[in-house]
Enzyme design. Structure first.
Site, PDB file in Angstrom:
ATOM      1  N   ARG A  18     -32.910  78.690 -76.404  1.00  0.00           N
ATOM      2  CA  ARG A  18     -32.280  77.443 -75.984  1.00  0.00           C
ATOM      3  C   ARG A  18     -31.124  77.084 -76.900  1.00  0.00           C
ATOM      4  O   ARG A  18     -31.192  77.297 -78.105  1.00  0.00           O
ATOM      5  CB  ARG A  18     -33.307  76.309 -75.989  1.00  0.00           C
ATOM      6  CG  ARG A  18     -32.898  75.114 -75.155  1.00  0.00           C
ATOM      7  CD  ARG A  18     -33.985  74.069 -75.138  1.00  0.00           C
ATOM      8  NE  ARG A  18     -35.289  74.588 -74.736  1.00  0.00           N
ATOM      9  CZ  ARG A  18     -36.319  73.821 -74.468  1.00  0.00           C
ATOM     10  NH1 ARG A  18     -36.215  72.512 -74.557  1.00  0.00           N
ATOM     11  NH2 ARG A  18     -37.474  74.359 -74.119  1.00  0.00           N
ATOM     12  N   SER A 106     -34.655  72.511 -69.559  1.00  0.00           N
ATOM     13  CA  SER A 106     -35.853  71.678 -69.607  1.00  0.00           C
ATOM     14  C   SER A 106     -35.479  70.201 -69.673  1.00  0.00           C
ATOM     15  O   SER A 106     -34.804  69.683 -68.808  1.00  0.00           O
ATOM     16  CB  SER A 106     -36.730  72.099 -70.790  1.00  0.00           C
ATOM     17  OG  SER A 106     -37.965  71.444 -70.768  1.00  0.00           O
ATOM     18  N   HIS A 107     -35.907  69.519 -70.735  1.00  0.00           N
ATOM     19  CA  HIS A 107     -35.685  68.083 -70.891  1.00  0.00           C
ATOM     20  C   HIS A 107     -34.443  67.776 -71.722  1.00  0.00           C
ATOM     21  O   HIS A 107     -34.125  66.608 -71.949  1.00  0.00           O
ATOM     22  CB  HIS A 107     -36.886  67.463 -71.604  1.00  0.00           C
ATOM     23  CG  HIS A 107     -37.062  67.996 -72.994  1.00  0.00           C
ATOM     24  ND1 HIS A 107     -37.523  69.275 -73.222  1.00  0.00           N
ATOM     25  CD2 HIS A 107     -36.795  67.458 -74.217  1.00  0.00           C
ATOM     26  CE1 HIS A 107     -37.547  69.482 -74.541  1.00  0.00           C
ATOM     27  NE2 HIS A 107     -37.121  68.403 -75.154  1.00  0.00           N
ATOM     28  N   LYS A 116     -36.907  80.431 -70.458  1.00  0.00           N
ATOM     29  CA  LYS A 116     -38.340  80.518 -70.720  1.00  0.00           C
ATOM     30  C   LYS A 116     -38.814  81.865 -70.181  1.00  0.00           C
ATOM     31  O   LYS A 116     -38.399  82.281 -69.094  1.00  0.00           O
ATOM     32  CB  LYS A 116     -39.084  79.345 -70.084  1.00  0.00           C
ATOM     33  CG  LYS A 116     -38.721  78.008 -70.733  1.00  0.00           C
ATOM     34  CD  LYS A 116     -39.423  76.827 -70.110  1.00  0.00           C
ATOM     35  CE  LYS A 116     -39.038  75.535 -70.828  1.00  0.00           C
ATOM     36  NZ  LYS A 116     -39.650  74.328 -70.237  1.00  0.00           N
ATOM     37  N   ASP A 240     -39.734  65.882 -65.903  1.00  0.00           N
ATOM     38  CA  ASP A 240     -38.521  66.278 -66.610  1.00  0.00           C
ATOM     39  C   ASP A 240     -37.689  67.212 -65.736  1.00  0.00           C
ATOM     40  O   ASP A 240     -38.002  67.450 -64.570  1.00  0.00           O
ATOM     41  CB  ASP A 240     -38.851  66.884 -67.971  1.00  0.00           C
ATOM     42  CG  ASP A 240     -39.459  68.272 -67.892  1.00  0.00           C
ATOM     43  OD1 ASP A 240     -40.049  68.604 -66.851  1.00  0.00           O
ATOM     44  OD2 ASP A 240     -39.342  69.021 -68.885  1.00  0.00           O
ATOM     45  N   ASP A 242     -37.172  70.386 -65.422  1.00  0.00           N
ATOM     46  CA  ASP A 242     -37.734  71.589 -64.791  1.00  0.00           C
ATOM     47  C   ASP A 242     -39.194  71.401 -64.390  1.00  0.00           C
ATOM     48  O   ASP A 242     -39.873  72.357 -64.037  1.00  0.00           O
ATOM     49  CB  ASP A 242     -37.570  72.815 -65.682  1.00  0.00           C
ATOM     50  CG  ASP A 242     -38.342  72.729 -66.993  1.00  0.00           C
ATOM     51  OD1 ASP A 242     -38.574  71.598 -67.484  1.00  0.00           O
ATOM     52  OD2 ASP A 242     -38.701  73.778 -67.549  1.00  0.00           O
ATOM     53  N   ASP A 244     -42.063  70.618 -65.897  1.00  0.00           N
ATOM     54  CA  ASP A 244     -43.267  71.029 -66.624  1.00  0.00           C
ATOM     55  C   ASP A 244     -43.758  69.953 -67.585  1.00  0.00           C
ATOM     56  O   ASP A 244     -44.718  70.161 -68.318  1.00  0.00           O
ATOM     57  CB  ASP A 244     -43.079  72.367 -67.344  1.00  0.00           C
ATOM     58  CG  ASP A 244     -41.944  72.376 -68.362  1.00  0.00           C
ATOM     59  OD1 ASP A 244     -41.362  71.298 -68.628  1.00  0.00           O
ATOM     60  OD2 ASP A 244     -41.629  73.459 -68.888  1.00  0.00           O
ATOM     61  N   ARG A 245     -43.126  68.768 -67.569  1.00  0.00           N
ATOM     62  CA  ARG A 245     -43.577  67.618 -68.366  1.00  0.00           C
ATOM     63  C   ARG A 245     -43.845  66.446 -67.433  1.00  0.00           C
ATOM     64  O   ARG A 245     -43.046  66.153 -66.546  1.00  0.00           O
ATOM     65  CB  ARG A 245     -42.520  67.190 -69.382  1.00  0.00           C
ATOM     66  CG  ARG A 245     -42.236  68.190 -70.480  1.00  0.00           C
ATOM     67  CD  ARG A 245     -41.231  67.602 -71.455  1.00  0.00           C
ATOM     68  NE  ARG A 245     -41.001  68.471 -72.593  1.00  0.00           N
ATOM     69  CZ  ARG A 245     -40.643  68.047 -73.800  1.00  0.00           C
ATOM     70  NH1 ARG A 245     -40.492  66.744 -74.028  1.00  0.00           N
ATOM     71  NH2 ARG A 245     -40.433  68.890 -74.781  1.00  0.00           N
ATOM     72  N   HIS A 327     -46.505  68.292 -71.713  1.00  0.00           N
ATOM     73  CA  HIS A 327     -46.942  69.578 -71.174  1.00  0.00           C
ATOM     74  C   HIS A 327     -48.467  69.555 -71.067  1.00  0.00           C
ATOM     75  O   HIS A 327     -49.154  69.318 -72.059  1.00  0.00           O
ATOM     76  CB  HIS A 327     -46.518  70.729 -72.099  1.00  0.00           C
ATOM     77  CG  HIS A 327     -45.055  70.997 -72.107  1.00  0.00           C
ATOM     78  ND1 HIS A 327     -44.444  71.823 -71.193  1.00  0.00           N
ATOM     79  CD2 HIS A 327     -44.062  70.552 -72.927  1.00  0.00           C
ATOM     80  CE1 HIS A 327     -43.148  71.881 -71.439  1.00  0.00           C
ATOM     81  NE2 HIS A 327     -42.892  71.108 -72.486  1.00  0.00           N
TER      82      HIS A 327
END
Length: 464
Positions: A18, A106-107, A116, A240, A242, A244-245, A327
């Protein structure tokens, strides 16, 4: 079209890749990473990989470069297109191909992006990610001609969730997707489960024009709280970029932070699986361990990081795991990867088993005086050295010191934590105590010790 380059080493982090686009890396770096991943797959005698991407403005071109690198290494690509990260995981866990890459920031802010990675059924952590970087450094790439095929996972993913979840009563749900990639899938899935869905920022827009797509920051939940109260909804769910949160807001507009959410899950799971193991990261409330053990479970603390938590979950055979960042990982009835939509669906199923409203059900979950995550800006190249010095020299008399990720000092009436973020240039602190006076004492103690090793830092956020 693309050339091989050596990306900035700082983008290879503890649990993913990232960085800031056009500052840390670019399309050529993604092509080079694709060549390295393809080479690694060849070494493992793997022949194909899934590839997905989120909605960020840079993701399409970066995914295209990454794909070409993989193809030029002789590996076939099954392209999922624009999907959530859990949908990529779902493909890798349920299909004959057990590897996948997700281009996502992501976030993080819109100028970030990254990758990922799941290789041969395992989400890569530090050693695996270092292996990818070392292949790039060595410039020893395999060569070949792979093929690219479109692969659509959306309907199978939605069908699997809907077939697993049973709601015994309907809910009115406000869904805030933060303009992230999963908005349409969220609406479709929850509607099929029988919910009345009120969408909020569910239009996919990689500029994130309404608010930053991170449900762990309370400022990003203001619109969700307002919508829940305005529509008299049963619950608000936030996701978020993507998906996953997960973030949760009750019918009274109260934010339920992830560690309290984990307590709720733990009670329900342990009522059916006495003695089961539940894992959680070092940022979580001390109440979580007490709730798990009171319900007859085994509590295991581990370092922060979605890949690291998944690995620990496998090691200790946990039925459920989670981290403070939202997560959440169900091994019970699911696959053990972090999936905010599935976690939200399981939450609704558990809530539907009682006629009490959401606020009333969460009022039985212990709360505490605590801070959110406090971010202390620091230069990327300095943060790990500061943490090393802090762990070496900091003194907290009478505290039990936990060193599995940074330093967590546990006192009889509260605790404090300082660790280095693996995703952004900052240190992360969090504090919890029985009352506000004790909380301030612990915060002051951490600020004093941190100032000893890094006097240049602005510690106003800790002392506020």
């Amino acid at each position: 079209m693309y050339r091989l380059v050596r990306p900035n080493p700082t983008v290879f982090r503890a649990y993913d890749i990232r960085g800031i686009i056009d500052e840390s890396f670019d399309e050529h770096a993604f092509y080079s990473i694709g060549r390295a991943v393809g080479t690694h797959l060849g070494q493992l005698h793997q022949k194909a990989i899934f590839l997905g991407r989120d909605a960020r403005l840079s993701s399409f071109q970066l995914a295209k470069a990454l794909e070409q690198g993989i193809l030029d290494s002789g590996i076939d690509v099954f392209n999922l297109g624009a999907v959530s990260t859990p949908m990529m995981y779902f493909a890798a866990y349920t299909q004959a191909i057990h590897s996948g890459l997700m281009v996502t920031g992501s976030h993080n802010p819109a100028n970030y992006n990254g990758i990922k990675l799941v290789i041969n059924g395992q989400t890569l952590v530090q050693d695996g990610i270092s292996r990818i970087f070392n292949i790039i450094k060595s410039q020893h790439f395999s060569m070949g001609i792979g093929t690219s095929k479109a692969f659509f996972i959306d309907e199978a993913y939605i069908k699997r969730i809907v077939s697993d979840i049973t709601l015994t009563r309907p809910f009115k749900v406000v869904v805030d997707a933060g303009n992230g990639i999963a908005g349409p899938v969220l609406i479709k899935t929850l509607t099929q489960l029988g919910c009345e869905v009120i969408p909020l920022f569910c239009e996919v827009d990689g500029r994130f024009p309404n608010h930053h797509p991170d449900p762990t920051v309370e400022a990003n939940l203001v619109d969700l709280k307002h919508a829940v109260l305005t529509h008299r909804a049963d619950i608000g769910l936030a996701f978020d970029g993507d998906a996953d949160r997960l973030g949760v807001v009750t019918n009274h507009g109260e934010v339920i932070w992830a560690d309290r959410l984990m307590m709720f899950y733990a009670r329900h799971l342990l009522s059916k699986q006495a003695g089961a193991t539940i894992a959680y990261d070092v940022k979580c409330s001390a109440n979580l361990k007490q709730v798990i053990e009171a319900a007859g479970g085994r509590a295991v603390m581990c370092p922060t990081g979605h890949s690291i938590v998944k690995k620990k979950m496998q090691e200790v055979k946990a039925v459920f795991a989670g981290e403070m960042s939202g997560h959440l990982f169900f091994k019970d009835r699911w696959y053990g990867f972090d999936d905010a939509l599935y976690s939200a669906a399981r939450l609704l199923e558990m809530l539907s088993s009682s006629m009490l409203d959401v606020h009333e059900q969460f009022s039985t979950i212990p709360n505490s005086i605590h801070t959110p995550e406090i971010h202390i800006p620091v230069q990327e190249r300095r943060k790990f050295q500061i943490m090393q010095d802090f762990c070496t020299y900091a003194e907290f008399k009478g505290a039990h010191l936990v060193r599995i990720d940074g330093l967590r000092a546990e006192f009889a009436n509260g605790w404090g934590l300082l660790r280095a973020s693996n995703t952004t240039p900052c240190l992360v602190a969090r504090f919890e105590a029985h009352d506000t006076t004790i909380l301030q004492h612990i915060k002051q103690a951490f600020a004093t010790q941190l100032q000893r090793v890094a006097p240049e830092l602005n510690l106003a956020a800790i002392l506020a």
